[in-house]
Design a protein around this motif. Structure first.
Motif, PDB file in Angstrom:
ATOM      1  N   ILE A  54      -2.808  21.353 110.263  1.00 16.24           N
ATOM      2  CA  ILE A  54      -3.056  20.205 111.186  1.00 16.24           C
ATOM      3  C   ILE A  54      -4.296  19.431 110.980  1.00 16.24           C
ATOM      4  CG2 ILE A  54      -2.948  19.768 113.644  1.00 16.24           C
ATOM      5  CD1 ILE A  54      -0.960  22.203 114.047  1.00 16.24           C
ATOM      6  N   VAL A  55      -5.527  20.014 110.854  1.00 17.75           N
ATOM      7  CA  VAL A  55      -6.477  19.436 110.657  1.00 17.75           C
ATOM      8  C   VAL A  55      -6.585  18.439 109.408  1.00 17.75           C
ATOM      9  CG1 VAL A  55      -9.064  19.845 110.468  1.00 17.75           C
ATOM     10  CG2 VAL A  55      -7.945  21.281 112.114  1.00 17.75           C
ATOM     11  N   ALA A  56      -6.323  19.144 108.447  1.00 18.77           N
ATOM     12  CA  ALA A  56      -6.218  18.355 107.172  1.00 18.77           C
ATOM     13  C   ALA A  56      -5.471  17.250 107.276  1.00 18.77           C
ATOM     14  CB  ALA A  56      -5.734  19.193 105.999  1.00 18.77           C
ATOM     15  N   LYS A  57      -4.180  17.183 108.019  1.00 13.97           N
ATOM     16  CA  LYS A  57      -3.363  16.155 108.061  1.00 13.97           C
ATOM     17  C   LYS A  57      -3.881  15.058 108.871  1.00 13.97           C
ATOM     18  CE  LYS A  57       1.121  14.659 109.778  1.00 13.97           C
ATOM     19  NZ  LYS A  57       2.446  14.931 110.337  1.00 13.97           N
ATOM     20  N   TYR A  58      -4.380  15.226 109.997  1.00 12.08           N
ATOM     21  CA  TYR A  58      -5.079  14.358 111.032  1.00 12.08           C
ATOM     22  C   TYR A  58      -6.397  13.729 110.625  1.00 12.08           C
ATOM     23  CZ  TYR A  58      -0.716  14.776 113.279  1.00 12.08           C
ATOM     24  OH  TYR A  58       0.538  14.941 113.494  1.00 12.08           O
ATOM     25  N   MET A  59      -7.257  14.657 109.895  1.00 13.66           N
ATOM     26  CA  MET A  59      -8.637  14.059 109.572  1.00 13.66           C
ATOM     27  C   MET A  59      -8.341  13.117 108.400  1.00 13.66           C
ATOM     28  SD  MET A  59     -10.641  15.346 111.534  1.00 13.66           S
ATOM     29  CE  MET A  59     -12.266  14.722 110.709  1.00 13.66           C
ATOM     30  N   ASP A  60      -7.380  13.258 107.404  1.00 19.51           N
ATOM     31  CA  ASP A  60      -7.265  12.239 106.447  1.00 19.51           C
ATOM     32  C   ASP A  60      -8.412  12.097 105.668  1.00 19.51           C
ATOM     33  OD1 ASP A  60      -5.822  10.685 104.840  1.00 19.51           O
ATOM     34  OD2 ASP A  60      -6.415   8.813 106.032  1.00 19.51           O
ATOM     35  N   LEU A  61      -8.968  13.298 105.009  1.00 17.95           N
ATOM     36  CA  LEU A  61     -10.206  13.042 104.215  1.00 17.95           C
ATOM     37  C   LEU A  61     -10.242  12.641 103.046  1.00 17.95           C
ATOM     38  CD1 LEU A  61     -11.502  16.533 105.636  1.00 17.95           C
ATOM     39  CD2 LEU A  61     -12.374  14.385 106.584  1.00 17.95           C
ATOM     40  N   SER A  62     -11.038  12.192 102.226  1.00 19.54           N
ATOM     41  CA  SER A  62     -11.091  11.708 100.963  1.00 19.54           C
ATOM     42  C   SER A  62     -11.465  13.018 100.231  1.00 19.54           C
ATOM     43  CB  SER A  62     -12.232  10.513 100.566  1.00 19.54           C
ATOM     44  OG  SER A  62     -13.384  11.002 101.023  1.00 19.54           O
ATOM     45  N   GLU A  63     -11.720  13.023  98.896  1.00 19.45           N
ATOM     46  CA  GLU A  63     -12.048  14.315  98.261  1.00 19.45           C
ATOM     47  C   GLU A  63     -13.443  14.580  98.495  1.00 19.45           C
ATOM     48  OE1 GLU A  63     -11.978  15.456  93.528  1.00 19.45           O
ATOM     49  OE2 GLU A  63     -10.543  14.281  94.140  1.00 19.45           O
ATOM     50  N   SER A  64     -14.225  13.621  98.527  1.00 17.27           N
ATOM     51  CA  SER A  64     -15.787  13.973  98.615  1.00 17.27           C
ATOM     52  C   SER A  64     -15.932  14.497 100.088  1.00 17.27           C
ATOM     53  CB  SER A  64     -16.689  12.479  98.296  1.00 17.27           C
ATOM     54  OG  SER A  64     -16.308  11.593  99.180  1.00 17.27           O
ATOM     55  N   GLU A  65     -15.435  13.664 101.096  1.00 17.40           N
ATOM     56  CA  GLU A  65     -15.543  13.962 102.728  1.00 17.40           C
ATOM     57  C   GLU A  65     -14.914  15.580 102.555  1.00 17.40           C
ATOM     58  OE1 GLU A  65     -14.978   9.917 104.971  1.00 17.40           O
ATOM     59  OE2 GLU A  65     -12.994  11.082 104.435  1.00 17.40           O
ATOM     60  N   ALA A  66     -13.764  15.886 102.112  1.00 19.28           N
ATOM     61  CA  ALA A  66     -13.371  17.245 102.247  1.00 19.28           C
ATOM     62  C   ALA A  66     -14.161  18.177 101.590  1.00 19.28           C
ATOM     63  CB  ALA A  66     -11.890  17.385 101.406  1.00 19.28           C
ATOM     64  N   LYS A  67     -14.797  17.877 100.728  1.00 21.45           N
ATOM     65  CA  LYS A  67     -15.764  18.863  99.925  1.00 21.45           C
ATOM     66  C   LYS A  67     -17.008  19.044 100.971  1.00 21.45           C
ATOM     67  CE  LYS A  67     -19.067  19.139  95.825  1.00 21.45           C
ATOM     68  NZ  LYS A  67     -19.551  18.520  94.864  1.00 21.45           N
ATOM     69  N   ASN A  68     -17.166  18.156 101.553  1.00 26.87           N
ATOM     70  CA  ASN A  68     -18.345  18.436 102.574  1.00 26.87           C
ATOM     71  C   ASN A  68     -18.195  19.002 104.071  1.00 26.87           C
ATOM     72  OD1 ASN A  68     -20.353  17.017 100.826  1.00 26.87           O
ATOM     73  ND2 ASN A  68     -19.609  15.169 101.665  1.00 26.87           N
ATOM     74  N   PHE A  69     -16.899  18.670 104.361  1.00 22.01           N
ATOM     75  CA  PHE A  69     -16.198  18.994 105.622  1.00 22.01           C
ATOM     76  C   PHE A  69     -15.703  20.445 105.866  1.00 22.01           C
ATOM     77  CE2 PHE A  69     -12.652  19.703 108.591  1.00 22.01           C
ATOM     78  CZ  PHE A  69     -13.334  19.400 109.941  1.00 22.01           C
ATOM     79  N   TRP A  70     -14.975  20.850 104.795  1.00 25.11           N
ATOM     80  CA  TRP A  70     -14.234  22.241 104.779  1.00 25.11           C
ATOM     81  C   TRP A  70     -15.268  23.460 104.909  1.00 25.11           C
ATOM     82  CZ3 TRP A  70     -10.026  22.079 107.139  1.00 25.11           C
ATOM     83  CH2 TRP A  70      -9.069  21.219 106.841  1.00 25.11           C
ATOM     84  N   PRO A  71     -16.473  23.387 104.255  1.00 18.83           N
ATOM     85  CA  PRO A  71     -17.283  24.779 104.505  1.00 18.83           C
ATOM     86  C   PRO A  71     -17.941  24.619 105.914  1.00 18.83           C
ATOM     87  CG  PRO A  71     -17.825  23.422 102.315  1.00 18.83           C
ATOM     88  CD  PRO A  71     -16.874  22.742 103.070  1.00 18.83           C
ATOM     89  N   VAL A  72     -18.115  23.484 106.547  1.00 24.12           N
ATOM     90  CA  VAL A  72     -18.438  23.240 108.021  1.00 24.12           C
ATOM     91  C   VAL A  72     -17.495  23.965 108.775  1.00 24.12           C
ATOM     92  CG1 VAL A  72     -19.046  21.743 109.774  1.00 24.12           C
ATOM     93  CG2 VAL A  72     -20.060  21.410 107.464  1.00 24.12           C
ATOM     94  N   TYR A  73     -16.200  23.526 108.761  1.00 22.87           N
ATOM     95  CA  TYR A  73     -15.049  23.923 109.331  1.00 22.87           C
ATOM     96  C   TYR A  73     -14.760  25.426 109.365  1.00 22.87           C
ATOM     97  CZ  TYR A  73     -10.022  24.688 110.513  1.00 22.87           C
ATOM     98  OH  TYR A  73      -8.931  25.325 111.110  1.00 22.87           O
ATOM     99  N   GLU A  74     -14.898  25.859 108.135  1.00 25.15           N
ATOM    100  CA  GLU A  74     -14.935  27.394 108.079  1.00 25.15           C
ATOM    101  C   GLU A  74     -16.063  28.174 108.719  1.00 25.15           C
ATOM    102  OE1 GLU A  74     -12.170  28.993 107.011  1.00 25.15           O
ATOM    103  OE2 GLU A  74     -11.204  27.184 105.799  1.00 25.15           O
ATOM    104  N   GLU A  75     -17.227  27.812 108.649  1.00 27.96           N
ATOM    105  CA  GLU A  75     -18.469  28.134 109.219  1.00 27.96           C
ATOM    106  C   GLU A  75     -17.939  28.293 111.024  1.00 27.96           C
ATOM    107  OE1 GLU A  75     -23.085  27.803 109.889  1.00 27.96           O
ATOM    108  OE2 GLU A  75     -22.167  26.267 108.546  1.00 27.96           O
TER     109      GLU A  75
END
Length: 150
Positions: A54-75
C-alpha cells in the motif's frame, strides 16, 4: 448481546492482531530460517507485506527515491514494532488486572502514566523520522508518507 467491556476487549484483541502486535502466549518465536512459527505470525507477516504494498502504491516512488526511502521505512517499522510491543504489554497488564478484579486505583494510575509515556515516546519517535524522510524524499512526497502511515 455482549456487554461494553467484552466488546472493548474484543476490539483491542482485533486491533492487536491486525496491527501485528505480539501478545503474550499468542505467538511462538520464529523457527530456524525465520519462517513464521504459527498461523497468527503468518497473518502478521501478511499484514506487514500488504502494508508495504500500500505504501509503495501510494508513494509512487521513482527508482532513486525508492532506494533512499525503503531503508528509512524499514527502520521506522522496526521502531514502530517496539511501540506496539509496549502497547501490547500495557493492554495485557490492564486486561490481566481487570480479569482478576485486582485493578486498584494505584495500578490504574500507573497504567495511565505508562500510557502517557508511551504516547510521548511515540510522538518523539515520529518526530525523529521526519528529517530522515525529508532527506530520502522531496518534501511533497515526504508529506504524503504520514498520511499513508496513519
Amino acid at each position: 448481546m455482549k456487554s461494553g467491556p467484552a466488546i472493548t476487549v474484543a476490539l483491542i484483541a482485533a486491533t492487536l492482531i491486525l496491527t501485528g502486535v505480539p501478545t503474550r502466549g499468542w505467538a511462538q518465536t520464529k523457527s530456524a530460517g525465520d519462517k513464521p512459527a504459527n498461523n497468527l505470525e503468518i497473518v502478521h507477516e501478511k499484514v506487514k507485506a500488504d502494508k508495504k504494498l500500500i505504501v509503495a502504491k501510494y508513494m509512487d516512488l521513482s527508482e532513486s527515491e525508492a532506494k533512499n526511502f525503503w531503508p528509512v521505512y524499514e527502520e521506522y517499522q522496526k521502531d514502530l514494532q517496539k511501540i506496539y510491543e509496549r502497547l501490547g504489554s500495557l493492554l495485557y497488564s490492564y486486561a490481566e488486572n481487570y480479569r482478576n478484579q485486582s485493578l486498584t486505583d494505584e495500578k490504574a494510575k500507573k497504567l495511565m502514566d505508562e500510557w502517557l509515556t508511551l504516547e510521548q515516546d511515540d510522538a518523539k519517535q515520529r518526530e525523529s523520522y521526519v528529517p530522515k524522510v525529508l532527506t530520502a524524499l522531496p518534501a511533497t512526497k515526504s508529506a504524503r508518507y504520514p498520511q499513508i502511515e496513519i
